[in-house]
Design an enzyme around this catalytic site. Structure first.
Site, PDB file in Angstrom:
ATOM      1  N   ASP A 100       1.153  -7.036  -3.106  1.00  0.00           N
ATOM      2  CA  ASP A 100       1.942  -6.039  -3.699  1.00  0.00           C
ATOM      3  C   ASP A 100       2.258  -6.021  -4.912  1.00  0.00           C
ATOM      4  O   ASP A 100       2.956  -6.872  -5.389  1.00  0.00           O
ATOM      5  CB  ASP A 100       3.159  -5.720  -2.731  1.00  0.00           C
ATOM      6  CG  ASP A 100       3.110  -5.537  -1.194  1.00  0.00           C
ATOM      7  OD1 ASP A 100       2.049  -4.825  -0.971  1.00  0.00           O
ATOM      8  OD2 ASP A 100       3.975  -5.285  -0.501  1.00  0.00           O
ATOM      9  N   THR A 137      -7.752  -7.718   9.665  1.00  0.00           N
ATOM     10  CA  THR A 137      -7.850  -8.535   8.416  1.00  0.00           C
ATOM     11  C   THR A 137      -8.405  -9.695   8.606  1.00  0.00           C
ATOM     12  O   THR A 137      -8.877 -10.306   9.516  1.00  0.00           O
ATOM     13  CB  THR A 137      -6.588  -8.458   7.763  1.00  0.00           C
ATOM     14  OG1 THR A 137      -5.785  -9.560   8.448  1.00  0.00           O
ATOM     15  CG2 THR A 137      -6.042  -7.025   7.583  1.00  0.00           C
ATOM     16  N   GLU A 152       1.083  -3.114   9.190  1.00  0.00           N
ATOM     17  CA  GLU A 152       0.555  -3.613  10.373  1.00  0.00           C
ATOM     18  C   GLU A 152       1.725  -3.853  11.579  1.00  0.00           C
ATOM     19  O   GLU A 152       2.948  -3.751  11.552  1.00  0.00           O
ATOM     20  CB  GLU A 152       0.345  -5.281   9.926  1.00  0.00           C
ATOM     21  CG  GLU A 152      -0.559  -5.421   8.953  1.00  0.00           C
ATOM     22  CD  GLU A 152      -0.586  -6.724   8.234  1.00  0.00           C
ATOM     23  OE1 GLU A 152      -2.057  -7.030   7.611  1.00  0.00           O
ATOM     24  OE2 GLU A 152       0.129  -7.526   8.156  1.00  0.00           O
ATOM     25  N   GLU A 193     -11.295  -5.430   7.367  1.00  0.00           N
ATOM     26  CA  GLU A 193     -11.023  -5.745   5.862  1.00  0.00           C
ATOM     27  C   GLU A 193     -10.805  -6.897   5.512  1.00  0.00           C
ATOM     28  O   GLU A 193     -10.664  -8.044   6.154  1.00  0.00           O
ATOM     29  CB  GLU A 193      -9.864  -4.476   5.531  1.00  0.00           C
ATOM     30  CG  GLU A 193      -8.561  -5.078   6.301  1.00  0.00           C
ATOM     31  CD  GLU A 193      -7.396  -4.153   5.677  1.00  0.00           C
ATOM     32  OE1 GLU A 193      -6.618  -4.580   5.070  1.00  0.00           O
ATOM     33  OE2 GLU A 193      -7.600  -2.909   5.866  1.00  0.00           O
ATOM     34  N   LEU A 244      -7.399 -10.524   1.097  1.00  0.00           N
ATOM     35  CA  LEU A 244      -7.385 -10.870  -0.346  1.00  0.00           C
ATOM     36  C   LEU A 244      -8.322 -10.333  -1.021  1.00  0.00           C
ATOM     37  O   LEU A 244      -9.606 -10.263  -0.699  1.00  0.00           O
ATOM     38  CB  LEU A 244      -7.217 -12.503  -0.579  1.00  0.00           C
ATOM     39  CG  LEU A 244      -5.966 -12.976   0.256  1.00  0.00           C
ATOM     40  CD1 LEU A 244      -5.963 -14.629   0.207  1.00  0.00           C
ATOM     41  CD2 LEU A 244      -4.607 -12.519  -0.216  1.00  0.00           C
TER      42      LEU A 244
END
Length: 550
Positions: A177, A421, A261, A459, A462
């Site tokens: 973020d 992820t 999530e 996805e 990082l």
């Protein structure tokens, strides 16, 4: 007696409705702990928990309605046609793509150049966060999608598809973020007046990232329940972008917790609360969650278990063996009490997901779009018996229990895609002393999706621009080689100046090419083939990189 959290919560609603000034102002009952003098472990109180396993693992929901089933069938057919051409790659837009006022784009010139470059590289589309804190910031049911409308039109003209994320969480305080976008001010005001609308740990720390699921059915946000707010927002989005649904906007990812999530905010980075690879902490001490826990314990005939979560589970930055609850031998997690608490805690999360997906299905059941849900890739301490970080996040998954199959089955009932992820990570790249096993975790989640019959999207957790990370993603996609089982899509984190560095861009263009094939093309051959794309888009890429850095 059957253990049904929904019934328990309903039975407790009357007691929850009466506000208290503070969680700590109430009489403090004895907390549940497995500790005794000398550091030994106490056996749980005698008696049988008598939980029905089906009720503990999955929410009781009806089969999907005919519109939901039709949408799921239509989306599956579309996926099948796309799979013949490999795995489509989307690119995640910057977090602050739209200005906080909501009326326009940030760095419009950069966005324009970036979209053109992405299209030339063979990218399928983009993913963008549609922030609740931006689009409904002015007041309840006052929506401003102007900045997002500008982006959708630019994507349409560029020939790119869009994955729109209904982001009902705060931006800021999690991994990656780079900006802060709080919840709508009017919602935050309610949370400030009643701190029990915030997730709360055993030490009273309040988390403002996302409204506690404990009050999902309570009209605590200016007369509406949180789930009603989310459903109204999705309906407003659908109506505003009706002309783009199916042709430009092809997927709606429904946010369900921190970082979007389906999980509890058990490992918040803000203010240094949590650091990797800490185990995190349970988030069940707001009065709404406690009321549900109390009712569940009484229904199970164990009222002494309803005063709060385990107090011997350590703190955010402990490791499993530091604690009595998560330790390998005779840990509290493996006791009758531990099973009761973890079943309740995970069941509350599943039912939260079911409520929001029910709202999403009512909105998008007749729309030609996919609906997806993101599940966190919590890979650290995966090699331990207890899987402590997964447990504190709400996934009741241990060495001998699959906590992801109930989630996949929930999504299957709603015709939703499971987005997961950490697909780019390899075990040997992670700290071995923390027993990180991202590859095994991805395989487990993939198997759960396959067993439940839901699409699996991926996805990277990082930002990675190196060939090794690309190789791992391609290999993971290739493992699901069957045409009806292949990865639905891959979303690349994230568009920015670093992506448009000449070397990174060349590798990325090659990666997109490999994902679009059958996975047999080696990296070096793909990079040679992609060099032409890199040269042809050089001016666009340079323009985008400069504009993004300015």
């Amino acid at each position: 007696m059957a253990f049904n959290v929904a019934q328990s919560a309903a039975a407790a609603a009357a007691s929850v409705a009466a506000p208290r000034t503070s969680l700590h102002a109430a009489a403090a009952p004895a907390s549940v702990s497995m500790r005794k003098a000398g550091g030994g472990a106490l056996a749980p109180p005698s008696g049988s928990l008598r939980l029905q396993r089906q009720a503990c693992c999955e929410p009781s929901v009806a089969p999907p309605s005919r519109p939901v089933a039709c949408r799921a069938a239509s989306a599956a057919a579309e996926r099948a046609s796309r799979r013949r051409a490999g795995v489509p790659v989307f690119v995640m837009m910057p977090l602050d793509t739209v200005k906080k006022c909501g009326t326009a784009l940030n760095r419009r010139k950069a966005v324009q150049a970036s979209l053109s470059a992405l299209k030339s590289a063979g990218v399928e589309g983009i993913m963008v966060d549609v922030w609740w804190g931006i689009a409904e910031s002015e007041g309840p049911r006052v929506y401003n999608f102007a900045g997002y409308a500008e982006l959708m039109e630019m994507a349409r003209k560029a020939g790119l598809k869009v994955q729109a994320v209904m982001s009902f969480h705060q931006c800021g305080g999690n991994v990656g973020d780079s900006v802060t976008i709080p919840l709508p001010r009017w919602a935050v005001e309610e949370m400030e007046k009643d701190n029990d609308l915030c997730y709360t740990d055993q030490w009273g720390r309040r988390n403002f990232e996302y409204v506690s699921l404990g009050c999902d059915a309570m009209p605590v946000l200016k007369g509406r329940t949180p789930v009603e707010c989310y459903t109204d927002f999705m309906r407003a989005f659908r109506d505003h972008f009706a002309d783009y649904l199916g042709n430009t906007i092809v997927e709606i990812q429904v946010g369900m917790g921190p970082a979007g999530e389906l999980r509890y905010p058990s490992y918040p980075e803000s203010n240094g609360t949590w650091r990797f690879p800490g185990i995190g902490a349970f988030q069940c001490n707001d009065r709404y969650m406690l009321s549900s826990l109390k009712a569940a314990a009484e229904a199970a005939g164990k009222p002494e278990w309803g005063h709060g979560g385990p107090t011997d589970a350590g703190s955010y930055n402990n490791w499993p063996e530091d604690t009595l609850f998560f330790r390998r031998e005779n840990g509290g997690w493996s006791t009758e009490y531990g099973d009761f608490f973890l079943s309740w805690y995970s069941q509350m999360l599943l039912e939260h997901g079911d409520r929001i997906l029910t709202g999403a299905s009512s909105v998008f059941s007749s729309s030609p779009v996919e609906v997806s849900v993101k599940v966190a890739g919590i890979h650290w301490h995966y090699g331990t018996r207890s899987h402590a970080p997964e447990l504190t996040a709400g996934y009741y998954s241990t060495r001998h229990r699959d906590g992801y199959l109930p989630i996949a089955r929930l999504l299957a009932r709603h015709g939703a895609v499971l987005n997961f992820t950490c697909v780019e990570m390899r075990d040997h790249e992670q700290p071995q002393d923390a027993q990180c096993m991202p590859e095994a975790l991805v395989r487990q989640v993939g198997a759960a999706a396959r067993a439940a019959g839901v699409g699996l999207a991926g996805e990277n957790a990082l930002p990675r621009y190196d060939g090794a990370a690309h190789d791992q993603v391609v290999a993971t996609a290739a493992e699901r080689a069957d045409a009806m089982d292949r990865m639905v899509a891959f979303t690349y984190l994230r568009m920015g100046a670093d992506l448009f560095h000449p070397d990174n861009w060349r590798r990325f263009a090659a990666f997109v090419r490999r994902m679009g094939g059958d996975g047999s093309t080696c990296r070096e051959a793909a990079e040679r083939e992609a060099s032409g794309v890199a040269q042809a888009t050089g001016s666009l890429v340079h323009e985008a990189a400069v504009a993004l850095r300015s």
